[in-house]
Design an enzyme around this catalytic site. Structure first.
Site, PDB file in Angstrom:
ATOM      1  N   GLY A   9       0.845  -1.185   0.000  1.00  0.00           N
ATOM      2  CA  GLY A   9       0.000   0.000   0.000  1.00  0.00           C
ATOM      3  C   GLY A   9       0.882   1.237   0.000  1.00  0.00           C
ATOM      4  CB  CYS A  10       0.450   4.598   1.494  1.00  0.00           C
ATOM      5  SG  CYS A  10       1.390   6.126   1.707  1.00  0.00           S
ATOM      6  CG  PHE A  11       6.094   4.594  -0.985  1.00  0.00           C
ATOM      7  CD1 PHE A  11       5.719   5.856  -0.552  1.00  0.00           C
ATOM      8  CD2 PHE A  11       6.610   4.480  -2.276  1.00  0.00           C
ATOM      9  CE1 PHE A  11       5.856   6.977  -1.353  1.00  0.00           C
ATOM     10  CE2 PHE A  11       6.765   5.594  -3.095  1.00  0.00           C
ATOM     11  CZ  PHE A  11       6.386   6.846  -2.625  1.00  0.00           C
TER      12      PHE A  11
END
Length: 170
Positions: free
Chosen positions: A11-13
């Site tokens: 997902g969002c890094f």
């Protein structure tokens, strides 16, 4: 020190990187984009979901301190492995989950942990497990984002960072 590498898309890094930085034996992290079609993509290009890239964290770890098995089990704690192209409130192919390996010798471990994790779910896992085709680091602004902006957006609950800090490799 025995330095090894694995590339994890969760997902969002920003949150994924911060999560792995808490784990004993992880010596370096770098956020970027993996397994897409264009050279040197920008964040803005990846954000359109037209490049094929996944937001990914390059995790460098000391294999004498932490095993790939441990890291992958922790990875599965931090993601919903049955959610396609969505983690938390973030949606799009850039937020897909994946395990991308540079060393083919890692594949049997990845397969074993994947099978172990699949046994915990009725639905099929949608986590990619593929050789790393390419990886481009994101701009400096995105590196160590939650260290620079402790109140910044993150799809992961804060308790998960504490879990990663306190759950020591065996």
């Amino acid at each position: 020190m025995t330095r090894k590498h694995i590339y994890l898309a969760g997902g969002c890094f920003w949150g994924t990187e911060h999560f792995f930085k808490q784990i004993s034996g992880v010596v370096e992290t770098e956020v970027g984009f993996a397994n897409g079609q264009t050279e040197n993509p920008t964040y803005e290009q990846v954000y359109t979901d037209q490049t094929g890239y996944a937001e990914t964290v390059h995790v460098v770890y000391d294999a004498k301190v932490v095993s790939l098995e441990f890291l992958l089990r922790m990875f599965f704690v931090a993601i919903d492995p049955t959610s396609l192209n969505k983690q938390g409130h973030d949606e799009g192919t850039r937020y897909r989950t994946g395990i991308y390996f540079a060393d083919p010798a890692d594949l049997p471990v990845i397969e074993r942990i994947y099978t172990e994790q699949q046994s915990k779910y009725a639905q099929p896992l949608v986590v990619e497990k593929l050789p790393l085709q390419n990886f481009y680091p994101a701009d400096e602004y995105h590196q160590d984002y939650l260290d620079k902006h402790p109140d910044g957006y993150c799809h992961l609950p804060l308790a998960l960072f504490e879990f990663a800090r306190n759950n020591k490799p065996k």
